[in-house]
Design a protein around this motif. Structure first.
Motif, PDB file in Angstrom:
ATOM      1  N   SER A 158       4.467   1.652  -0.525  1.00  0.00           N
ATOM      2  CA  SER A 158       4.362   1.254  -1.929  1.00  0.00           C
ATOM      3  C   SER A 158       3.244   0.235  -2.093  1.00  0.00           C
ATOM      4  O   SER A 158       3.079  -0.656  -1.255  1.00  0.00           O
ATOM      5  N   PHE A 159       2.498   0.368  -3.201  1.00  0.00           N
ATOM      6  CA  PHE A 159       1.480  -0.620  -3.555  1.00  0.00           C
ATOM      7  C   PHE A 159       1.777  -1.223  -4.927  1.00  0.00           C
ATOM      8  O   PHE A 159       0.871  -1.571  -5.683  1.00  0.00           O
ATOM      9  N   HIS A 160       3.064  -1.321  -5.245  1.00  0.00           N
ATOM     10  CA  HIS A 160       3.510  -2.018  -6.461  1.00  0.00           C
ATOM     11  C   HIS A 160       2.965  -3.451  -6.446  1.00  0.00           C
ATOM     12  O   HIS A 160       2.614  -3.985  -5.391  1.00  0.00           O
ATOM     13  N   GLY A 161       2.906  -4.070  -7.599  1.00  0.00           N
ATOM     14  CA  GLY A 161       2.358  -5.420  -7.702  1.00  0.00           C
ATOM     15  C   GLY A 161       3.097  -6.463  -6.901  1.00  0.00           C
ATOM     16  O   GLY A 161       2.582  -7.566  -6.684  1.00  0.00           O
ATOM     17  N   THR A 162       4.313  -6.140  -6.434  1.00  0.00           N
ATOM     18  CA  THR A 162       5.082  -7.085  -5.626  1.00  0.00           C
ATOM     19  C   THR A 162       4.771  -6.981  -4.139  1.00  0.00           C
ATOM     20  O   THR A 162       5.204  -7.832  -3.364  1.00  0.00           O
ATOM     21  N   LYS A 163       4.065  -5.942  -3.723  1.00  0.00           N
ATOM     22  CA  LYS A 163       3.935  -5.648  -2.296  1.00  0.00           C
ATOM     23  C   LYS A 163       2.787  -6.420  -1.644  1.00  0.00           C
ATOM     24  O   LYS A 163       1.917  -6.972  -2.325  1.00  0.00           O
ATOM     25  N   THR A 164       2.793  -6.449  -0.311  1.00  0.00           N
ATOM     26  CA  THR A 164       1.785  -7.199   0.454  1.00  0.00           C
ATOM     27  C   THR A 164       0.385  -6.712   0.125  1.00  0.00           C
ATOM     28  O   THR A 164      -0.546  -7.506  -0.037  1.00  0.00           O
ATOM     29  N   ILE A 165       0.203  -5.398   0.041  1.00  0.00           N
ATOM     30  CA  ILE A 165      -1.029  -4.779  -0.440  1.00  0.00           C
ATOM     31  C   ILE A 165      -0.701  -4.063  -1.732  1.00  0.00           C
ATOM     32  O   ILE A 165       0.283  -3.322  -1.809  1.00  0.00           O
ATOM     33  N   SER A 166      -1.503  -4.265  -2.756  1.00  0.00           N
ATOM     34  CA  SER A 166      -1.171  -3.742  -4.077  1.00  0.00           C
ATOM     35  C   SER A 166      -2.346  -3.000  -4.701  1.00  0.00           C
ATOM     36  O   SER A 166      -3.508  -3.339  -4.476  1.00  0.00           O
ATOM     37  N   THR A 167      -2.004  -1.986  -5.497  1.00  0.00           N
ATOM     38  CA  THR A 167      -2.964  -1.367  -6.405  1.00  0.00           C
ATOM     39  C   THR A 167      -2.425  -1.453  -7.835  1.00  0.00           C
ATOM     40  O   THR A 167      -2.829  -0.696  -8.707  1.00  0.00           O
ATOM     41  N   GLY A 168      -1.500  -2.385  -8.075  1.00  0.00           N
ATOM     42  CA  GLY A 168      -0.814  -2.519  -9.355  1.00  0.00           C
ATOM     43  C   GLY A 168       0.424  -1.647  -9.356  1.00  0.00           C
ATOM     44  O   GLY A 168       1.548  -2.119  -9.457  1.00  0.00           O
ATOM     45  N   GLU A 169       0.236  -0.367  -9.281  1.00  0.00           N
ATOM     46  CA  GLU A 169       1.247   0.646  -8.979  1.00  0.00           C
ATOM     47  C   GLU A 169       0.587   1.604  -8.004  1.00  0.00           C
ATOM     48  O   GLU A 169      -0.637   1.744  -7.990  1.00  0.00           O
ATOM     49  N   GLY A 170       1.377   2.298  -7.210  1.00  0.00           N
ATOM     50  CA  GLY A 170       0.769   3.260  -6.300  1.00  0.00           C
ATOM     51  C   GLY A 170       1.582   3.440  -5.048  1.00  0.00           C
ATOM     52  O   GLY A 170       2.511   2.672  -4.755  1.00  0.00           O
ATOM     53  N   GLY A 171       1.253   4.488  -4.302  1.00  0.00           N
ATOM     54  CA  GLY A 171       1.937   4.771  -3.056  1.00  0.00           C
ATOM     55  C   GLY A 171       1.048   5.562  -2.125  1.00  0.00           C
ATOM     56  O   GLY A 171      -0.093   5.882  -2.448  1.00  0.00           O
ATOM     57  N   MET A 172       1.593   5.910  -0.954  1.00  0.00           N
ATOM     58  CA  MET A 172       0.836   6.654   0.044  1.00  0.00           C
ATOM     59  C   MET A 172       1.809   7.427   0.933  1.00  0.00           C
ATOM     60  O   MET A 172       2.859   6.906   1.317  1.00  0.00           O
ATOM     61  N   VAL A 173       1.441   8.679   1.222  1.00  0.00           N
ATOM     62  CA  VAL A 173       2.103   9.455   2.265  1.00  0.00           C
ATOM     63  C   VAL A 173       1.185   9.426   3.482  1.00  0.00           C
ATOM     64  O   VAL A 173      -0.017   9.650   3.357  1.00  0.00           O
ATOM     65  N   VAL A 174       1.743   9.155   4.657  1.00  0.00           N
ATOM     66  CA  VAL A 174       0.971   9.205   5.893  1.00  0.00           C
ATOM     67  C   VAL A 174       1.669  10.143   6.869  1.00  0.00           C
ATOM     68  O   VAL A 174       2.901  10.238   6.891  1.00  0.00           O
ATOM     69  N   THR A 175       0.880  10.842   7.680  1.00  0.00           N
ATOM     70  CA  THR A 175       1.447  11.771   8.654  1.00  0.00           C
ATOM     71  C   THR A 175       0.396  12.162   9.672  1.00  0.00           C
ATOM     72  O   THR A 175      -0.804  12.073   9.400  1.00  0.00           O
ATOM     73  N   ASP A 176       0.846  12.588  10.822  1.00  0.00           N
ATOM     74  CA  ASP A 176      -0.041  13.190  11.820  1.00  0.00           C
ATOM     75  C   ASP A 176       0.052  14.711  11.792  1.00  0.00           C
ATOM     76  O   ASP A 176      -0.658  15.385  12.538  1.00  0.00           O
ATOM     77  N   ARG A 177       0.906  15.232  10.929  1.00  0.00           N
ATOM     78  CA  ARG A 177       1.125  16.678  10.850  1.00  0.00           C
ATOM     79  C   ARG A 177       0.253  17.302   9.756  1.00  0.00           C
ATOM     80  O   ARG A 177       0.425  17.022   8.567  1.00  0.00           O
ATOM     81  N   GLU A 178      -0.658  18.168  10.175  1.00  0.00           N
ATOM     82  CA  GLU A 178      -1.571  18.811   9.224  1.00  0.00           C
ATOM     83  C   GLU A 178      -0.811  19.665   8.215  1.00  0.00           C
ATOM     84  O   GLU A 178      -1.173  19.734   7.035  1.00  0.00           O
ATOM     85  N   ASP A 179       0.279  20.317   8.660  1.00  0.00           N
ATOM     86  CA  ASP A 179       1.040  21.170   7.748  1.00  0.00           C
ATOM     87  C   ASP A 179       1.712  20.370   6.646  1.00  0.00           C
ATOM     88  O   ASP A 179       1.778  20.806   5.489  1.00  0.00           O
ATOM     89  N   VAL A 180       2.183  19.172   6.987  1.00  0.00           N
ATOM     90  CA  VAL A 180       2.833  18.317   5.987  1.00  0.00           C
ATOM     91  C   VAL A 180       1.811  17.841   4.964  1.00  0.00           C
ATOM     92  O   VAL A 180       2.062  17.864   3.752  1.00  0.00           O
TER      93      VAL A 180
END
Length: 374
Positions: free
Chosen positions: A182-204
């Motif tokens: 999460s990159f909500h304004g309360t988080k350590t790193i912020s974009t105001g609102e926002g999120g990220m999916v991370v993976t090592d799986r190309e299919d995902v």
């Protein structure tokens, strides 16, 4: 201390000239052929920070969870094991899909999901586990991954609150089949609102990208053609510009969070409470310093919040057990969760706080709790 003192807010983002420079550039130049430049850059740099192959920026962590669950194959009727103690956004996307959240208890030392309780909750309908690194604390990922592999389950790490935390040298969010942030304004790193999916799986990643683009599959190559419906959880280029600046400052921002926690630990030494743990083999980024007051002390938590407010100090309650909410069936047998939450307090932790500010917060808490316990 009194209400005329400068207010101590619980959290807010740290904005430097770098964020302003990048966002101004995105406003002036990030259009037309450049309208995705900061998004692609943020995804690439975030993946590198995580030590992972792929990242997909989203408009929120809730959206990231929804996409990731679907990309991992969770379908209507499946069961997904989740901890009692987390923000409801960890669970709502399960319901969007038509799957069923199964609430299990947490460990008393980390407040994170109990691996033994995961094993007890597995049924033939179980498809996935969502361990949540609550407040920056680390789940027991080795045990969780063993259980998942043994039972052919997928693991989606909810690291919304765990950015910068590390488990045995690996970043939170990088151990399961996929992770979300999460990159909500309360988080350590912020974009105001926002999120990220991370993976090592190309299919995902490939499946999540199709779902996040209204169902459009780039392999088909027909403009405006969709063979299935999808969603739109896209981050804007302006938000990503801020994210690029924040990820460049990640070590600085996590470092200040750790310093703030060290001050809390110093001032609350000897006070009857449990603070966020940092167990052997882990590094806690301490996103949200939290105190759980000992059971032997009788106090009214809401009255404590009122006292802090009167002294111009913000605070938050520990998360409710999710099964205690009216839309779910109560599970009071999850005794650790139901026992902890009435005694838990989230403490101010934004990056501009000083040692003196932390001392003021701790003085207010100690004065109230100790007085009420006399």
């Amino acid at each position: 201390m009194n209400a005329t003192a400068e207010k101590i807010v619980i959290t807010k983002p740290s904005i430097s000239e770098l964020e302003i420079e990048y966002v101004n550039d995105a406003i002036r130049n990030g259009w037309g052929s450049k309208c995705y430049d900061y998004i692609y850059r943020f995804e690439k740099e975030f993946a590198a920070y995580q030590g992972q192959r792929y990242a997909l920026a989203t408009s929120s962590c809730t959206g990231a969870i929804h996409l990731a669950l679907m990309a991992l194959g969770v379908k209507a009727g499946d069961e997904v094991i989740v901890p009692e103690i987390t923000w409801i956004a960890s669970v709502e996307p399960i319901l969007y899909i038509g799957a069923k959240p199964v609430f299990v208890d947490v460990l008393p030392d980390t407040w994170c999901i109990d691996p033994a309780k995961i094993e007890e909750a597995i049924t033939p309908r179980t498809k996935a586990i969502i361990p949540v690194h609550v407040y920056g604390n680390l789940c027991e990922m080795d045990a969780i991954m063993r259980i998942a592999r043994k039972n052919k389950l997928v693991v989606l790490e909810d690291a919304a609150e765990g950015l910068g935390s590390e488990y045995k040298g690996r970043k939170a969010g990088s151990i399961g089949d996929a992770g979300v942030f999460s990159f909500h304004g309360t988080k350590t790193i912020s974009t105001g609102e926002g999120g990220m999916v991370v993976t090592d799986r190309e299919d995902v990643l490939a499946r999540a990208k199709i779902l996040n683009d209204h169902g459009r599959d780039p392999r088909i190559g027909k403009t405006f053609w969709m063979e299935e419906y999808g969603y739109k959880y896209k981050m804007s280029n302006l938000q990503a510009a801020m994210g690029c600046a924040q990820i460049e400052r990640a070590d600085e921002l996590v470092g200040k969070k750790r310093q703030i926690f060290a001050w809390y630990k110093e001032f609350l030494t000897g006070f009857p409470c449990q603070l966020n743990p940092e167990l052997s083999g882990t590094k806690n980024s301490f996103w949200m310093p939290t105190a759980v007051i000992d059971e032997s002390f009788s106090f009214d938590r809401d009255a404590l919040f009122s006292s802090m407010k009167q002294n111009s100090i913000d605070s938050r309650p520990f998360f409710y057990p999710l099964s205690s909410l009216p839309m779910f069936e109560a599970r009071p047998q999850n005794k650790v969760s139901y026992n902890i939450y009435p005694r838990g307090i989230n403490l101010p932790s934004h990056h501009q706080l000083s040692r003196e500010d932390i001392g003021r917060v701790c003085d207010c808490i100690k004065a109230f709790v100790l007085k009420k316990s006399l």
